[in-house]
Design an enzyme around this catalytic site. Structure first.
Site, PDB file in Angstrom:
ATOM      1  N   ASP A  83      22.725  20.731   3.561  1.00  0.00           N
ATOM      2  CA  ASP A  83      22.136  22.052   3.308  1.00  0.00           C
ATOM      3  C   ASP A  83      23.156  22.964   2.632  1.00  0.00           C
ATOM      4  OD1 ASP A  83      21.091  24.819   3.928  1.00  0.00           O
ATOM      5  OD2 ASP A  83      19.546  23.570   4.881  1.00  0.00           O
ATOM      6  N   ASN A  91      12.212  19.140   0.669  1.00  0.00           N
ATOM      7  CA  ASN A  91      11.020  18.990  -0.182  1.00  0.00           C
ATOM      8  C   ASN A  91      11.281  17.931  -1.256  1.00  0.00           C
ATOM      9  OD1 ASN A  91       8.345  19.700  -0.852  1.00  0.00           O
ATOM     10  ND2 ASN A  91       9.063  20.963  -2.548  1.00  0.00           N
ATOM     11  N   SER A 124      12.156  32.849 -12.181  1.00  0.00           N
ATOM     12  CA  SER A 124      10.737  32.545 -12.395  1.00  0.00           C
ATOM     13  C   SER A 124      10.050  33.697 -13.101  1.00  0.00           C
ATOM     14  CB  SER A 124      10.093  32.337 -11.018  1.00  0.00           C
ATOM     15  OG  SER A 124       8.695  32.337 -11.110  1.00  0.00           O
ATOM     16  N   LYS A 149      13.426  35.732  -5.568  1.00  0.00           N
ATOM     17  CA  LYS A 149      13.935  35.529  -6.939  1.00  0.00           C
ATOM     18  C   LYS A 149      14.469  36.846  -7.509  1.00  0.00           C
ATOM     19  CE  LYS A 149      13.242  31.185  -7.156  1.00  0.00           C
ATOM     20  NZ  LYS A 149      14.390  30.279  -7.113  1.00  0.00           N
ATOM     21  N   TYR A 163       8.263  35.114  -1.787  1.00  0.00           N
ATOM     22  CA  TYR A 163       8.930  34.176  -2.696  1.00  0.00           C
ATOM     23  C   TYR A 163       9.434  34.917  -3.937  1.00  0.00           C
ATOM     24  CZ  TYR A 163       9.546  30.841  -6.462  1.00  0.00           C
ATOM     25  OH  TYR A 163      10.070  30.163  -7.524  1.00  0.00           O
ATOM     26  N   ARG A 186      -1.999  30.607 -18.525  1.00  0.00           N
ATOM     27  CA  ARG A 186      -0.576  30.476 -18.199  1.00  0.00           C
ATOM     28  C   ARG A 186       0.152  29.742 -19.321  1.00  0.00           C
ATOM     29  NH1 ARG A 186      -2.460  33.253 -14.943  1.00  0.00           N
ATOM     30  NH2 ARG A 186      -2.254  33.253 -12.674  1.00  0.00           N
ATOM     31  N   ASN A 215      -0.310  24.148  -6.785  1.00  0.00           N
ATOM     32  CA  ASN A 215      -0.310  24.419  -8.226  1.00  0.00           C
ATOM     33  C   ASN A 215      -1.362  23.577  -8.945  1.00  0.00           C
ATOM     34  OD1 ASN A 215       3.002  24.657  -7.461  1.00  0.00           O
ATOM     35  ND2 ASN A 215       1.975  26.390  -8.423  1.00  0.00           N
ATOM     36  N   LEU A 216      -1.743  24.101 -10.096  1.00  0.00           N
ATOM     37  CA  LEU A 216      -2.874  23.506 -10.821  1.00  0.00           C
ATOM     38  C   LEU A 216      -2.657  22.043 -11.207  1.00  0.00           C
ATOM     39  CD1 LEU A 216      -5.576  23.800 -12.318  1.00  0.00           C
ATOM     40  CD2 LEU A 216      -4.288  24.635 -14.285  1.00  0.00           C
TER      41      LEU A 216
HETATM   42  P1  NAD Z   1      11.442  21.482  -5.481  1.00  0.00           P
HETATM   43  O1  NAD Z   1      11.003  21.924  -4.141  1.00  0.00           O
HETATM   44  O2  NAD Z   1      10.914  20.204  -6.000  1.00  0.00           O
HETATM   45  O3  NAD Z   1      13.046  21.416  -5.537  1.00  0.00           O
HETATM   46  C1  NAD Z   1      13.864  22.221  -4.738  1.00  0.00           C
HETATM   47  C2  NAD Z   1      14.844  21.291  -4.042  1.00  0.00           C
HETATM   48  O4  NAD Z   1      15.737  22.076  -3.249  1.00  0.00           O
HETATM   49  C3  NAD Z   1      14.163  20.303  -3.103  1.00  0.00           C
HETATM   50  O5  NAD Z   1      14.621  19.009  -3.406  1.00  0.00           O
HETATM   51  C4  NAD Z   1      14.610  20.750  -1.717  1.00  0.00           C
HETATM   52  O6  NAD Z   1      14.734  19.647  -0.842  1.00  0.00           O
HETATM   53  C5  NAD Z   1      15.933  21.421  -2.013  1.00  0.00           C
HETATM   54  N1  NAD Z   1      16.350  22.491  -1.067  1.00  0.00           N
HETATM   55  C6  NAD Z   1      15.645  23.580  -0.673  1.00  0.00           C
HETATM   56  N2  NAD Z   1      16.375  24.319   0.169  1.00  0.00           N
HETATM   57  C7  NAD Z   1      17.578  23.698   0.295  1.00  0.00           C
HETATM   58  C8  NAD Z   1      18.762  23.990   1.026  1.00  0.00           C
HETATM   59  N3  NAD Z   1      18.850  25.060   1.813  1.00  0.00           N
HETATM   60  N4  NAD Z   1      19.808  23.136   0.915  1.00  0.00           N
HETATM   61  C9  NAD Z   1      19.730  22.038   0.139  1.00  0.00           C
HETATM   62  N5  NAD Z   1      18.631  21.712  -0.572  1.00  0.00           N
HETATM   63  C10 NAD Z   1      17.567  22.538  -0.493  1.00  0.00           C
HETATM   64  O7  NAD Z   1      11.129  22.666  -6.498  1.00  0.00           O
HETATM   65  P2  NAD Z   1      11.196  22.688  -8.095  1.00  0.00           P
HETATM   66  O8  NAD Z   1       9.812  22.843  -8.580  1.00  0.00           O
HETATM   67  O9  NAD Z   1      12.032  21.602  -8.597  1.00  0.00           O
HETATM   68  O10 NAD Z   1      11.913  24.090  -8.296  1.00  0.00           O
HETATM   69  C11 NAD Z   1      13.301  24.193  -8.505  1.00  0.00           C
HETATM   70  C12 NAD Z   1      13.682  25.655  -8.626  1.00  0.00           C
HETATM   71  O11 NAD Z   1      12.947  26.246  -9.687  1.00  0.00           O
HETATM   72  C13 NAD Z   1      13.384  26.498  -7.388  1.00  0.00           C
HETATM   73  O12 NAD Z   1      14.420  27.443  -7.234  1.00  0.00           O
HETATM   74  C14 NAD Z   1      12.094  27.193  -7.746  1.00  0.00           C
HETATM   75  O13 NAD Z   1      11.947  28.402  -7.053  1.00  0.00           O
HETATM   76  C15 NAD Z   1      12.283  27.412  -9.226  1.00  0.00           C
HETATM   77  N6  NAD Z   1      11.021  27.549  -9.961  1.00  0.00           N
HETATM   78  C16 NAD Z   1      10.072  26.577  -9.851  1.00  0.00           C
HETATM   79  C17 NAD Z   1       8.865  26.720 -10.529  1.00  0.00           C
HETATM   80  C18 NAD Z   1       7.773  25.705 -10.388  1.00  0.00           C
HETATM   81  O14 NAD Z   1       6.607  26.029 -10.651  1.00  0.00           O
HETATM   82  N7  NAD Z   1       8.048  24.457 -10.006  1.00  0.00           N
HETATM   83  C19 NAD Z   1       8.645  27.846 -11.340  1.00  0.00           C
HETATM   84  C20 NAD Z   1       9.657  28.799 -11.440  1.00  0.00           C
HETATM   85  C21 NAD Z   1      10.842  28.649 -10.742  1.00  0.00           C
HETATM   86  C1  WQD Z   2      -2.052  28.260 -12.517  1.00  0.00           C
HETATM   87  C2  WQD Z   2      -3.491  28.685 -12.807  1.00  0.00           C
HETATM   88  C3  WQD Z   2      -4.598  29.609 -10.893  1.00  0.00           C
HETATM   89  C4  WQD Z   2      -4.612  25.901  -8.541  1.00  0.00           C
HETATM   90  C5  WQD Z   2       2.925  29.706  -9.483  1.00  0.00           C
HETATM   91  C6  WQD Z   2       3.827  30.705  -8.825  1.00  0.00           C
HETATM   92  C7  WQD Z   2       4.927  31.098  -9.753  1.00  0.00           C
HETATM   93  C8  WQD Z   2       5.663  29.869 -10.296  1.00  0.00           C
HETATM   94  C9  WQD Z   2       4.720  28.854 -10.847  1.00  0.00           C
HETATM   95  C10 WQD Z   2       7.573  29.395  -8.960  1.00  0.00           C
HETATM   96  C11 WQD Z   2      -3.862  30.025 -12.166  1.00  0.00           C
HETATM   97  C12 WQD Z   2      -5.258  28.318 -11.319  1.00  0.00           C
HETATM   98  C13 WQD Z   2      -4.417  26.839  -9.535  1.00  0.00           C
HETATM   99  C14 WQD Z   2      -5.934  25.472  -8.245  1.00  0.00           C
HETATM  100  C15 WQD Z   2      -6.773  26.918  -9.964  1.00  0.00           C
HETATM  101  N1  WQD Z   2       6.377  29.189  -9.268  1.00  0.00           N
HETATM  102  N2  WQD Z   2      -5.497  27.349 -10.228  1.00  0.00           N
HETATM  103  N3  WQD Z   2      -6.970  25.997  -8.975  1.00  0.00           N
HETATM  104  O1  WQD Z   2      -0.008  30.795  -9.921  1.00  0.00           O
HETATM  105  O2  WQD Z   2       0.670  30.690 -12.379  1.00  0.00           O
HETATM  106  O3  WQD Z   2       2.354  30.311 -10.647  1.00  0.00           O
HETATM  107  O4  WQD Z   2       3.697  28.566  -9.881  1.00  0.00           O
HETATM  108  O5  WQD Z   2       8.311  30.264  -9.340  1.00  0.00           O
HETATM  109  O6  WQD Z   2       5.773  31.914  -9.026  1.00  0.00           O
HETATM  110  O7  WQD Z   2       3.054  31.846  -8.471  1.00  0.00           O
HETATM  111  O8  WQD Z   2       0.641  28.591 -11.020  1.00  0.00           O
HETATM  112  O9  WQD Z   2      -0.279  26.313 -10.980  1.00  0.00           O
HETATM  113  O10 WQD Z   2      -0.646  27.828  -8.981  1.00  0.00           O
HETATM  114  O11 WQD Z   2      -1.831  28.302 -11.112  1.00  0.00           O
HETATM  115  O12 WQD Z   2      -7.745  27.371 -10.578  1.00  0.00           O
HETATM  116  O13 WQD Z   2      -6.171  24.664  -7.339  1.00  0.00           O
HETATM  117  O14 WQD Z   2      -4.362  27.723 -12.222  1.00  0.00           O
HETATM  118  O15 WQD Z   2      -5.551  30.546 -10.470  1.00  0.00           O
HETATM  119  O16 WQD Z   2      -4.743  30.668 -13.044  1.00  0.00           O
HETATM  120  P1  WQD Z   2       0.828  30.199 -10.981  1.00  0.00           P
HETATM  121  P2  WQD Z   2      -0.508  27.674 -10.456  1.00  0.00           P
END
Ligand code: NAD
Ligand code: WQD
Length: 338
Positions: A58, A35, A124, A152, A148, A230, A198-199
Site C-alpha cells: 500500500d 482493484n 480527471s 482529484k 471522488y 463524452r 462505466n459505459l
Molecule cells: P484502477 O482501479 O484499475 O487502478 C488503480 C490501481 O491502484 C489499482 O490497481 C488498485 O489496486 C491500486 N491502488 C488503489 N489504492 C492503492 C493504494 N492505497 N496503494 C497501492 N495501490 C492502490 O483504475 P484506473 O482506471 O486504472 O485509474 C487509474 C487512475 O486514473 C486513478 O487515479 C483514477 O482516478 C484515474 N482516472 C481514471 C479514469 C477512468 O475512467 N478509468 C478517468 C480519469 C482518471
Molecule cells: C458515460 C456515459 C452515462 C453507464 C466517469 C466518472 C469520471 C471519470 C470517467 C474517473 C454517460 C452513460 C453509463 C451505463 C449509461 N472517471 N451510461 N449506462 O460518467 O462520463 O465519467 O468515468 O475519473 O470521473 O464520472 O463515464 O462511462 O460512467 O458514462 O447510459 O450503464 O454513459 O450516463 O452519459 P462518466 P461513464
C-alpha cells in the site's frame, strides 16, 4: 531509467507500464491489488518481454515507500493509485479521502526524502464539473460534485501548493477524459469488480452475455440524440500521453496541466451502435431515467497537449470498440480467466 508506477497493476497503469517498457523505461510497480489482479504482471511480461519489479503493498505504508526509493534510483513517479468509483465515493467518503489523499501525502513525503522531483498525476475531467461550454480548455473553472471528484481537485491543489514551495519540482497534472479500449493483443484490458459503473465495460459484459441489456441513463439531454456525450479516448493513446508528458516535462520545473482527450464527443447511442458493429450484432438496451450527477456533454480541447507535448490521440472509435471486444471475448471473466 526507472519510473515508479503507483497503481501499476490497474487498468491504465498496467497498459502504461507496457508502453513504458516499449519506450525504453523501466517501470517499478507498487500496487495493493485492491482493484487489480496479480496476473496482470504475467501479461505485461508476455507483451513487453520484461517483468517489472513489483512491490505488492500500500502506498500509505511509509516504510515500504522509503524502501522502494532506497532500492531503486527512481527518476520520476506516475501516480495512478486511487479509488475511482464515483457512486462508492458518495457512500464511503472517508475511505476515498483517506486512500486518495493520504496515499498521495505519503508518496510525496517519500519522494522528498529521496530527492525525486518529477511527478505525473492521474487527474480527471471530473474536475471541470458541469462545464459552461465545450470543448473544455485547461483554464476552464474547476469544481467537484462528489467525493471522488473532490479527491482529484484537492490533490491538484495540494500538488500545486507543494510545487510552489519546492520550485525545482516538475508536477504534471493529466486530466483524462473517458478512457476505454484495451491492449490490441487482447491480453490486457479493463476488469471491473462487480457491476461495472462505466459505459464501455458494461456494454462489453452485455456483449459477452454477463448482463442482459444496457440501461441508457437519460434520453432527454440537450444533445443531438438526447443521450449523454463524452470524449472516449483509447487507453493506448492515454498511455502514450503519459510517456509524452514524461519526456516533455521531466526536469522542467513548474505545474503543468494537460487535457488528455481526443477532442471529439460521442453519444451513448453512438457507442452502443459502434460496439454492436465490433461484435457483429445489435446490442440490447433500454432507455431509462438520467443517472443523478451526470452531465449532458463533455469533451476536451486537446490543442495545448498537442502543442506542448507533441502528442495527440490517433486511435479511432472503431479501434476502441474492436480492442475492447477482443479483450472481453477472449477473457469473458477478465483476469480470472488468465
Ligand atoms: P484502477 O482501479 O484499475 O487502478 C488503480 C490501481 O491502484 C489499482 O490497481 C488498485 O489496486 C491500486 N491502488 C488503489 N489504492 C492503492 C493504494 N492505497 N496503494 C497501492 N495501490 C492502490 O483504475 P484506473 O482506471 O486504472 O485509474 C487509474 C487512475 O486514473 C486513478 O487515479 C483514477 O482516478 C484515474 N482516472 C481514471 C479514469 C477512468 O475512467 N478509468 C478517468 C480519469 C482518471
Ligand atoms: C458515460 C456515459 C452515462 C453507464 C466517469 C466518472 C469520471 C471519470 C470517467 C474517473 C454517460 C452513460 C453509463 C451505463 C449509461 N472517471 N451510461 N449506462 O460518467 O462520463 O465519467 O468515468 O475519473 O470521473 O464520472 O463515464 O462511462 O460512467 O458514462 O447510459 O450503464 O454513459 O450516463 O452519459 P462518466 P461513464
Amino acid at each position: 531509467m526507472k519510473i515508479l508506477v503507483t497503481g501499476g497493476a490497474g487498468y491504465i497503469g498496467s497498459i502504461t507500464s507496457v508502453q513504458l517498457i516499449g519506450a525504453g523505461y523501466e517501470p517499478v510497480i507498487v500496487d495493493n491489488f485492491c482493484n487489480a489482479s496479480p496476473k496482470v504482471l504475467d501479461r505485461i511480461e508476455q507483451i513487453a518481454g520484461r517483468r517489472p519489479t513489483l512491490y505488492a503493498g500500500d502506498i500509505r505504508d511509509h516504510a515500504l515507500l522509503d524502501r522502494i526509493f532506497a532500492e531503486h534510483k527512481i527518476e520520476a513517479v506516475i501516480h495512478f493509485a486511487a479509488l475511482k468509483a464515483v457512486g462508492e465515493s458518495v457512500a464511503k467518503p472517508l475511505e476515498y479521502y483517506e486512500n486518495n489523499l493520504g496515499g498521495t501525502f505519503v508518496l510525496l513525503e517519500a519522494m522528498r526524502a529521496a530527492g525525486v522531483k518529477n511527478f505525473v498525476f492521474s487527474s480527471s475531467a471530473t474536475v471541470y464539473g458541469d462545464p459552461a461550454s465545450v470543448p473544455i480548455r485547461e483554464d476552464f473553472p474547476t469544481r467537484a460534485t462528489n467525493p471522488y471528484g473532490w479527491t482529484k481537485l484537492m490533490m491538484e491543489q495540494v500538488l500545486t501548493d507543494f510545487q510552489h514551495a519546492t520550485p525545482d519540482w516538475s508536477v504534471t497534472l493529466l486530466r483524462y477524459f473517458n478512457p476505454v479500449g484495451a491492449h490490441p493483443s487482447g491480453l490486457m484490458g479493463e476488469d471491473p469488480q462487480g457491476i461495472p459503473n462505466n459505459l464501455m465495460p458494461y456494454l462489453a459484459q452485455v456483449a459477452v452475455g454477463r448482463r442482459e441489456y444496457l440501461s441508457v441513463y437519460g434520453s432527454d439531454y440537450p444533445t443531438p440524440d438526447g443521450t449523454g456525450v463524452r470524449d472516449y479516448i483509447h487507453v493506448m493513446d492515454l498511455a502514450d500521453g503519459h510517456i509524452a508528458a514524461l519526456k516533455a516535462r521531466q526536469g522542467r520545473a513548474g505545474v503543468h496541466v494537460f487535457n488528455l482527450g481526443t477532442g471529439h464527443g460521442n453519444s451513448v447511442l453512438e457507442m452502443v451502435a459502434a460496439f454492436g458493429r465490433a461484435v457483429g450484432r445489435e446490442l440490447p438496451y433500454k432507455l431509462v431515467d438520467r443517472r443523478p450527477g451526470d452531465i449532458a456533454e463533455c469533451w476536451a480541447d486537446p490543442a495545448y497537449a498537442e502543442r506542448e507535448l507533441g502528442w495527440r490521440a490517433t486511435r479511432s472509435l472503431d479501434d476502441m470498440t474492436r480492442d475492447t471486444w477482443n479483450w472481453q471475448s477472449k477473457n469473458p471473466n477478465g483476469y480470472q480467466d488468465a
